[in-house]
Design a protein around this motif. Structure first.
Motif, mmCIF file in Angstrom:
data_model
loop_
_atom_site.group_PDB
_atom_site.id
_atom_site.type_symbol
_atom_site.label_atom_id
_atom_site.label_comp_id
_atom_site.label_asym_id
_atom_site.label_seq_id
_atom_site.Cartn_x
_atom_site.Cartn_y
_atom_site.Cartn_z
ATOM 1 N N HIS A 89 0.856 -1.181 0.000
ATOM 2 C CA HIS A 89 0.000 0.000 0.000
ATOM 3 C C HIS A 89 0.889 1.226 0.000
ATOM 4 O O HIS A 89 1.454 1.600 1.012
ATOM 5 C CB HIS A 89 -0.936 -0.005 1.211
ATOM 6 C CG HIS A 89 -2.034 0.991 1.100
ATOM 7 N ND1 HIS A 89 -2.767 1.398 2.166
ATOM 8 C CD2 HIS A 89 -2.541 1.658 0.045
ATOM 9 C CE1 HIS A 89 -3.669 2.270 1.783
ATOM 10 N NE2 HIS A 89 -3.551 2.439 0.496
ATOM 11 N N SER A 156 -6.376 -4.024 -5.057
ATOM 12 C CA SER A 156 -7.438 -3.399 -4.251
ATOM 13 C C SER A 156 -7.830 -4.305 -3.097
ATOM 14 O O SER A 156 -8.030 -3.846 -1.966
ATOM 15 C CB SER A 156 -8.665 -3.099 -5.111
ATOM 16 O OG SER A 156 -8.403 -2.093 -6.047
ATOM 17 N N ASP A 161 -8.254 -1.093 -0.541
ATOM 18 C CA ASP A 161 -8.445 0.262 -1.061
ATOM 19 C C ASP A 161 -8.899 0.123 -2.510
ATOM 20 O O ASP A 161 -8.260 -0.574 -3.292
ATOM 21 C CB ASP A 161 -7.119 1.027 -0.977
ATOM 22 C CG ASP A 161 -7.256 2.515 -1.223
ATOM 23 O OD1 ASP A 161 -8.373 2.995 -1.485
ATOM 24 O OD2 ASP A 161 -6.216 3.201 -1.161
ATOM 25 N N ASN A 162 -9.990 0.759 -2.882
ATOM 26 C CA ASN A 162 -10.546 0.641 -4.226
ATOM 27 C C ASN A 162 -9.716 1.475 -5.209
ATOM 28 O O ASN A 162 -9.958 2.654 -5.396
ATOM 29 C CB ASN A 162 -12.012 1.093 -4.217
ATOM 30 C CG ASN A 162 -12.715 0.791 -5.514
ATOM 31 O OD1 ASN A 162 -12.096 0.672 -6.570
ATOM 32 N ND2 ASN A 162 -14.027 0.667 -5.437
ATOM 33 N N LEU A 163 -8.742 0.844 -5.838
ATOM 34 C CA LEU A 163 -7.829 1.553 -6.727
ATOM 35 C C LEU A 163 -8.502 2.076 -7.994
ATOM 36 O O LEU A 163 -8.225 3.212 -8.395
ATOM 37 C CB LEU A 163 -6.626 0.674 -7.063
ATOM 38 C CG LEU A 163 -5.813 0.199 -5.850
ATOM 39 C CD1 LEU A 163 -4.643 -0.655 -6.296
ATOM 40 C CD2 LEU A 163 -5.337 1.364 -5.019
ATOM 41 N N SER A 166 -10.233 5.196 -7.111
ATOM 42 C CA SER A 166 -9.313 6.301 -6.832
ATOM 43 C C SER A 166 -8.877 7.008 -8.111
ATOM 44 O O SER A 166 -8.611 8.207 -8.097
ATOM 45 C CB SER A 166 -8.100 5.827 -6.037
ATOM 46 O OG SER A 166 -7.201 5.119 -6.850
ATOM 47 N N ARG A 172 -7.271 8.714 -2.514
ATOM 48 C CA ARG A 172 -6.825 7.418 -1.990
ATOM 49 C C ARG A 172 -6.886 7.438 -0.482
ATOM 50 O O ARG A 172 -6.812 8.496 0.144
ATOM 51 C CB ARG A 172 -5.356 7.158 -2.372
ATOM 52 C CG ARG A 172 -5.073 6.761 -3.781
ATOM 53 C CD ARG A 172 -5.368 5.315 -4.116
ATOM 54 N NE ARG A 172 -4.802 4.340 -3.231
ATOM 55 C CZ ARG A 172 -3.637 3.729 -3.387
ATOM 56 N NH1 ARG A 172 -2.863 4.028 -4.408
ATOM 57 N NH2 ARG A 172 -3.228 2.835 -2.539
#
Length: 181
Positions: A89, A156, A161-163, A166, A172
């Motif tokens: 990350h 992701s 984290d929903n790339l 983003s 982000r």
């Protein structure tokens, strides 16, 4: 604070991404090779490629080549993390993501050059090799896009984290320890 988001992707990077994706979809799946739309969208993509290349030197940190250049050390560390089941990350492109991005940009440049040669260079009229290069580059780019999409979904999940989102919003999640890597 962890859980909060921060602005990462600037509007130019996001517009480049969406423009190139749209042009590729239109020219690969909709427009017939050689028709006016196909040609003009190809020139549009080449203009965006030039803008993005320059932006890699003068844009904000997350857009700069120096921030994410996939050096051998960065790549090997990232590959080890992937095989260990740990996500990386970091704010900006991951090393493997940066490598795929550079390969996609190279395939796009190859498409532009070969398309120009087929369309504008009379000495090559009727030659088969520019068309073969063009078709090969398009198919390589399609494969790389598939890798890019699958990797974005995989990463992701790994980093929670929903790339893809983003890239649309420009935001982000902050890193867990609140420092940029």
């Amino acid at each position: 604070m962890p859980g909060e988001s921060l602005r990462l992707w600037d509007p130019l990077v996001r517009l480049f991404h969406l423009s190139i994706a749209g042009v590729f979809i239109a020219n690969y799946f909709v427009n017939e090779a050689g028709d006016d739309w196909h040609v003009w969208l190809g020139y549009y993509a080449m203009a965006w490629l030039l803008v993005r290349w320059v932006w890699g030197f003068v844009g904000p940190r997350s857009a700069r080549w120096s921030d994410f250049w996939p050096s051998p050390a960065r790549l090997s560390a990232h590959v080890r993390r992937v095989f260990d089941g740990r996500g990386l990350h970091r704010l900006g492109h991951s090393p493997i993501g940066a490598l795929v991005m550079l390969l996609m940009m190279s395939a796009l440049l190859t498409l532009g050059i070969s398309g120009f040669l087929m369309q504008e260079v009379d000495a090559l009229w009727g030659a088969d090799w520019p068309l073969q290069v063009h078709e090969t580059a398009a198919n390589v780019l399609l494969a790389l896009v598939g890798v890019h999409v699958l990797a974005a979904v995989y990463e992701s999940i790994q980093v929670k984290d929903n790339l893809p989102l983003s890239m649309l919003t420009g935001r982000r999640k902050r890193l867990p320890d609140d420092r940029a890597q």
